[in-house]
Design a protein around this motif. Structure first.
Motif, mmCIF file in Angstrom:
data_model
loop_
_atom_site.group_PDB
_atom_site.id
_atom_site.type_symbol
_atom_site.label_atom_id
_atom_site.label_comp_id
_atom_site.label_asym_id
_atom_site.label_seq_id
_atom_site.Cartn_x
_atom_site.Cartn_y
_atom_site.Cartn_z
ATOM 1 N N THR A 59 6.969 12.659 1.514
ATOM 2 C CA THR A 59 6.511 14.035 1.595
ATOM 3 C C THR A 59 7.699 14.944 1.873
ATOM 4 N N ALA A 60 7.405 16.191 2.183
ATOM 5 C CA ALA A 60 8.440 17.170 2.519
ATOM 6 C C ALA A 60 7.769 18.401 3.104
ATOM 7 N N SER A 61 8.594 19.218 3.740
ATOM 8 C CA SER A 61 8.196 20.576 4.101
ATOM 9 C C SER A 61 6.847 20.656 4.810
ATOM 10 N N LEU A 82 2.159 18.830 8.285
ATOM 11 C CA LEU A 82 0.736 18.494 8.330
ATOM 12 C C LEU A 82 0.522 17.061 8.836
ATOM 13 N N MET A 83 1.523 16.227 8.649
ATOM 14 C CA MET A 83 1.451 14.838 9.120
ATOM 15 C C MET A 83 1.752 14.700 10.612
ATOM 16 N N THR A 84 2.238 15.761 11.216
ATOM 17 C CA THR A 84 2.893 15.641 12.522
ATOM 18 C C THR A 84 2.126 14.803 13.539
ATOM 19 N N PHE A 111 -1.957 14.599 5.944
ATOM 20 C CA PHE A 111 -2.522 14.011 7.169
ATOM 21 C C PHE A 111 -3.174 12.674 6.816
ATOM 22 N N SER A 112 -3.904 12.662 5.701
ATOM 23 C CA SER A 112 -4.561 11.429 5.268
ATOM 24 C C SER A 112 -3.543 10.407 4.774
ATOM 25 N N ALA A 113 -2.519 10.884 4.089
ATOM 26 C CA ALA A 113 -1.501 9.948 3.582
ATOM 27 C C ALA A 113 -0.901 9.159 4.746
ATOM 28 N N ALA A 114 -0.537 9.880 5.801
ATOM 29 C CA ALA A 114 0.051 9.211 6.964
ATOM 30 C C ALA A 114 -0.969 8.292 7.633
ATOM 31 N N SER A 115 -2.217 8.746 7.686
ATOM 32 C CA SER A 115 -3.254 7.927 8.327
ATOM 33 C C SER A 115 -3.495 6.643 7.539
ATOM 34 N N VAL A 116 -3.500 6.749 6.210
ATOM 35 C CA VAL A 116 -3.752 5.571 5.375
ATOM 36 C C VAL A 116 -2.625 4.546 5.541
ATOM 37 N N VAL A 117 -1.371 4.998 5.520
ATOM 38 C CA VAL A 117 -0.284 4.016 5.656
ATOM 39 C C VAL A 117 -0.259 3.415 7.069
ATOM 40 N N VAL A 144 0.847 -1.193 0.000
ATOM 41 C CA VAL A 144 0.000 0.000 0.000
ATOM 42 C C VAL A 144 0.887 1.249 0.000
ATOM 43 N N ILE A 145 0.585 2.134 -0.932
ATOM 44 C CA ILE A 145 1.273 3.427 -0.958
ATOM 45 C C ILE A 145 0.205 4.502 -0.961
ATOM 46 N N ALA A 146 0.353 5.458 -0.062
ATOM 47 C CA ALA A 146 -0.593 6.573 -0.037
ATOM 48 C C ALA A 146 0.216 7.851 -0.091
ATOM 49 N N ALA A 147 -0.223 8.799 -0.901
ATOM 50 C CA ALA A 147 0.517 10.053 -1.004
ATOM 51 C C ALA A 147 -0.391 11.164 -1.479
ATOM 52 N N TYR A 148 -0.055 12.332 -1.019
ATOM 53 C CA TYR A 148 -0.689 13.544 -1.534
ATOM 54 C C TYR A 148 0.079 13.927 -2.784
#
Lengths: 196, 390
Positions: free
Chosen positions: B78-80, B85-87, B58-64, B22-26
């Motif tokens: 991600t970056a920057s 936003l993932m914090t 935030f969703s990308a981190a939640s999905v993984v 599974v890969i999730a990304a913005y």
């Protein structure tokens, strides 16, 4: 080490030109490094990209400040502040322009060769993207890398009609400049100082 | 196979070789070409994997997080601002001890808005509980990505592979991409001891009263400390298969007798290596390449610095109000030595400012001027500031 700086406008394939050059160096068993001067990408804005070619691994990652060669994809950029900065003594400039090399050289007081790369590209590709024609001229002038390597990396990057037309374009562009005029001897290659 | 590749493309291939499920990304800025290249591999049918484009980091981190606890090897990048936003989820992932690998293509943080490179983003989440490994070149980024899965899954800790945005991600150079066979030999199929399974119900991330929260934090801290051995082992085992090392916790190069060292992190290492060759310093100088920032390799660092008089720390982020981040941790670690070296701390290359070879003599000039040892941003141009801001 040979350091090259490519100036152009967003959309002219500056990064692609830098990548193709480093890829060609790699094809010839040498070390190549290419990277853009990163900006917020937008069409028409002045942009630049850097290339290093060396016989040994390239470690440094700073921008090319003292290039031996400049490749300029839009003649108007010759007058943008900073574009010709740092060119090494005896450094050469290849410009996409419909003006002759003699006229440009005397206008600018610099060692300039021009080819109408945009016009050629418009004729053959249907779009005035000058990058591959300029690379072909550059490889021919300097002999740093071969036309065969350029064709090879174009085949890695493009396919079908775009590839065929680009191969045709580089063949024509190569005939526009005197082969070996800017020949770089091995000694010169070894001695080039690198960007401070 | 050795290929001329852009850093992002090479990392995408390395991720694919690890057989993620599974890969999730913005998919929009500040994203890199890494997930763009992976999504192409998935779309072309070359990578059998669920690729989920989400509406925020935030969703990308939640999905993984969800995918990993449901039993899937997962990846995001991600970056920057995206990392910031993932914090909240980063802390959750680490606290739940979930083995996820993420690439942080290091970039500056707003404001002022900058899309360019520095390491403020990952440095700002150093306390989230993730292992953070910093890469000096694209080969290390490839090798570290593969090692990261092994480290994460053995330690049940998330690993952030930090590679300088643009300086590495957008640089094309020769990179050796390992074979699928090599990676398969190195990396067993994904296993997670607490996989969610309705037949064997359990919960992760539950509410913990003061009776146990302290112990949970202690155990997390211990896990990070102990992961040092796994980071070293993962590098050695990868060397046995690939012939390459990616730098363990830290590496030291340069003359044995040197009394001075420069410690740096990330892609500036290469520029410093060239500078040491082309602008030979008056005295022998060692170069310490810090790869693991979390866990912070206190013992390895003490060993590397025990015979030094001066350590010059060069970093690409700041903690406004005190100065350096890496430098302060180096100072703290070395204070345990019987004769601790002087620590000089500088930042440079913030928000994409080019770090040139000439930084080397500027760094070393501090040795002849022992007066003012306060932290400085060494490449600041004070002339650009009003007098009261200098």
């Amino acid at each position: 080490m040979i350091e090259i700086r490519i100036h152009g406008r967003g959309g002219q394939g500056n990064v692609v030109a830098a990548y193709l050059t480093a890829m060609a160096a790699f094809e010839e068993g040498r070390y190549g490094q290419a990277f853009p001067n990163f900006g917020a990408e937008r069409r028409g804005a002045p942009v630049m990209a850097f290339v290093r070619i060396n016989n040994n691994p390239i470690k440094q990652r700073n921008q090319v400040l003292a290039p031996a060669f400049l490749i300029i994809q839009d003649q108007a950029l010759l007058h943008v502040p900073g574009v010709t900065d740092g060119l090494l003594p005896g450094g050469k400039i290849l410009v996409n322009s419909n003006l002759s090399s003699a006229v440009l050289s005397s206008q600018e007081g610099k060692d300039i060769i021009s080819i109408p790369a945009g016009t050629l590209a418009k004729q053959i590709l249907g779009r005035p993207v000058p990058n591959t024609a300029l690379l072909s001229a550059f490889f021919t002038l300097t002999g740093i890398l071969s036309q065969e390597s350029l064709a090879k990396v174009l085949k890695q990057r493009f396919k079908d009609a775009v590839l065929e037309k680009n191969l045709q374009l580089i063949e024509q562009a190569a005939q526009q400049v005197p082969a070996g005029l800017w020949k770089v001897s091995e000694q010169q290659e070894e001695s080039h100082v690198t960007s401070p | 196979m050795l290929q001329a590749l852009e850093g992002s493309q090479a990392v995408a291939q390395a991720v694919a070789l690890c057989r993620p499920q599974v890969i999730a990304a913005y998919p929009i800025t500040p994203q890199t070409h890494i997930v763009e290249n992976i999504s192409k591999l998935v779309a072309d049918g070359k990578l059998p994997c669920e690729f989920i484009s989400v509406e925020s980091e935030f969703s990308a981190a939640s999905v993984v997080l969800g995918a990993a606890v449901a039993g899937s090897r997962s990846y995001t990048a991600t970056a920057s601002q995206g990392l910031l936003l993932m914090t909240e989820v980063l802390f959750n992932i680490a606290g739940m001890r979930v083995p996820i690998v993420m690439t942080c293509a290091n970039r500056a943080v707003s404001s002022p808005l900058s899309i360019w490179n520095d390491q403020q983003d990952s440095m700002s989440v150093r306390d989230a509980g993730w292992i953070q490994l910093y890469c000096a070149d694209n080969q290390e980024a490839v090798d570290t990505t593969i090692q990261a899965y092994r480290i994460a899954e053995r330690t049940e800790l998330p690993v952030m592979v930090c590679m300088d945005g643009f300086n590495l991600t957008h640089t094309l150079e020769g990179i050796d991409i390992p074979t699928q066979k090599q990676v398969d030999k190195y990396l067993p199929p994904y296993q997670f001891s607490r996989t969610l399974d309705p037949r064997n119900p359990l919960t992760l991330g539950t509410c913990v009263s003061p009776d146990f929260y302290t112990e949970a934090r202690h155990s997390q801290h211990q896990a990070l400390l102990k992961s040092q051995a796994e980071i070293i082992a993962a590098d050695q085992e990868w060397q046995a298969i690939s012939g390459r090392k990616a730098g363990g916790l830290l590496t030291v190069e340069g003359p044995e007798q040197a009394r001075v060292a420069i410690l740096a992190i990330g892609s500036v290492i290469g520029t410093l290596q060239t500078a040491l060759e082309t602008i030979p310093p008056p005295q022998p100088v060692k170069l310490i390449k810090l790869r693991a920032f979390r866990p912070f390799p206190i013992d390895a660092l003490k060993e590397a610095c025990q015979n030094l008089d001066d350590v010059i720390v060069l970093e690409r982020a700041i903690s406004p109000g005190i100065g350096g981040i890496v430098g302060i941790e180096v100072l703290a670690a070395l204070s345990e030595l019987p004769n601790p070296p002087r620590v000089h701390n500088f930042a440079a290359g913030l928000g994409g400012r080019d770090i040139r070879l000439e930084i080397l003599p500027r760094l070393l000039s501090v040795l002849s001027d022992p007066g003012d040892r306060r932290f400085r941003i060494i490449d600041v141009d004070l002339e650009k500031l009003p007098v009261e801001d200098r």
